[in-house]
Design an enzyme around this catalytic site. Structure first.
Site: not given
Ligand SMILES: NC(=O)c1ccc[n+]([C@@H]2O[C@H](COP(=O)([O-])OP(=O)(O)OC[C@H]3O[C@@H](n4cnc5c(N)ncnc54)[C@H](O)[C@@H]3O)[C@@H](O)[C@H]2O)c1
Length: 259
Positions: A145, A149
């Protein structure tokens, strides 16, 4: 005239809130997600101004087909879709490594370059990519991951340099410890939550709204002279690495003028 925004991974979590914020900011939003039924539900909840498409960001044909459905090139693109794959590098199945890289890094590349050409011809706009504090520093069992990133951070800089002449600004948001989406399960454990909150200088977990606000800022004209940057939205977490180290009083008074 209403401008379009594309938000990937908009079915749930942070992406759904970004889509909602973008509609509130006046955009027509194309909500893209690999989970078609879920993104349809989310777009219906957000209401007028948000339309859903089933799109796999890691599949260039799927992205091209969704881009062709847009009535005009977007002014804002948010590369938010992401997956997490945790495990120690020695044991991590190659397929897990490859899927993290494929969706997070290659997906950002595919969506970015599919839309940047038409955006440039239409006068430019802004792209905001979602990285993570895991892309800025190593964390336990997060090698795949984190590498994906960190790649997004550097890819953002290259997109910004190459596409400045198209009138496109490209920036990155690196969320910290966020109580939303993929991290919800982690914070179901009260002790984990307490320890993690305790590591944040602002003494709280972040929200999807904290991230959406930063994304919309970087996408807006208020950030009109900002490109190629990564903004950590993390309550100070990533800058606090040295904050817990002891510093004896005597060290403070070493050197010329010290007592
Ligand atoms: N939640 C956290 O703690 C956190 C922290 C740092 C970074 N992020 C980043 O923020 C972003 C959103 O995270 P989140 O927590 O809302 O995640 P989440 O898992 O709730 O949502 C991710 C969404 O992406 C969709 N997805 C996955 N693979 C896909 C693909 N191949 N094509 C299209 N859509 C796809 C999923 O269906 C889902 O709806 C991500 O990039 C994640 O890495 C999240």
């Amino acid at each position: 005239m209403t401008e379009w925004a594309v938000v990937t991974g908009a079915a749930q979590g942070i992406g759904a809130v970004i889509a909602e914020f973008a509609v509130t900011a006046g955009y027509r939003v194309a909500a893209w997600d690999i989970d078609g039924p879920a993104v349809e539900r989310t777009a219906a909840e957000i209401g007028d101004g948000c339309v859903a498409s089933a799109v796999d960001v890691a599949d260039e044909e799927s992205v091209r087909a969704a881009a062709a459905l847009l009535p005009e090139p977007p002014r804002l693109v948010v590369n938010n879709a992401g997956i997490v794959r945790f495990g120690p590098l020695l044991d991590l199945p190659l397929a897990e490594w490859e899927s993290a890289l494929r969706v997070n890094l290659t997906g950002t590349f595919i969506v970015g370059r599919t839309l940047a050409g038409p955006m440039g011809k239409a006068g430019g706009g802004a792209i905001v990519n979602l990285a993570s504090v895991n892309g800025l520093a190593a964390a336990p069992h997060a090698g795949a991951y984190s590498a994906s990133k960190a790649g997004i951070v550097r890819l953002t800089e290259h997109m910004a340099m190459e596409w400045a002449k198209l009138g496109i600004r490209v920036n990155c948001v690196a969320p910290g410890l966020i109580h939303a989406g993929m991290s919800d399960a982690i914070y179901a454990d009260a002790e984990v939550r307490r320890v993690r909150e305790g590591a944040v200088p602002l003494a709280r977990l972040g929200s999807a709204e904290d991230i959406a606000a930063a994304v919309l800022f970087l996408g807006s004209e208020k950030a009109g002279y900002v490109t190629g940057q990564t903004l950590a939205v993390d309550g100070g977490l990533i800058k606090s690495t040295l904050a817990a180290l002891p510093r004896p009083q005597s060290v403070d008074s070493v050197g010329p003028g010290g007592s």
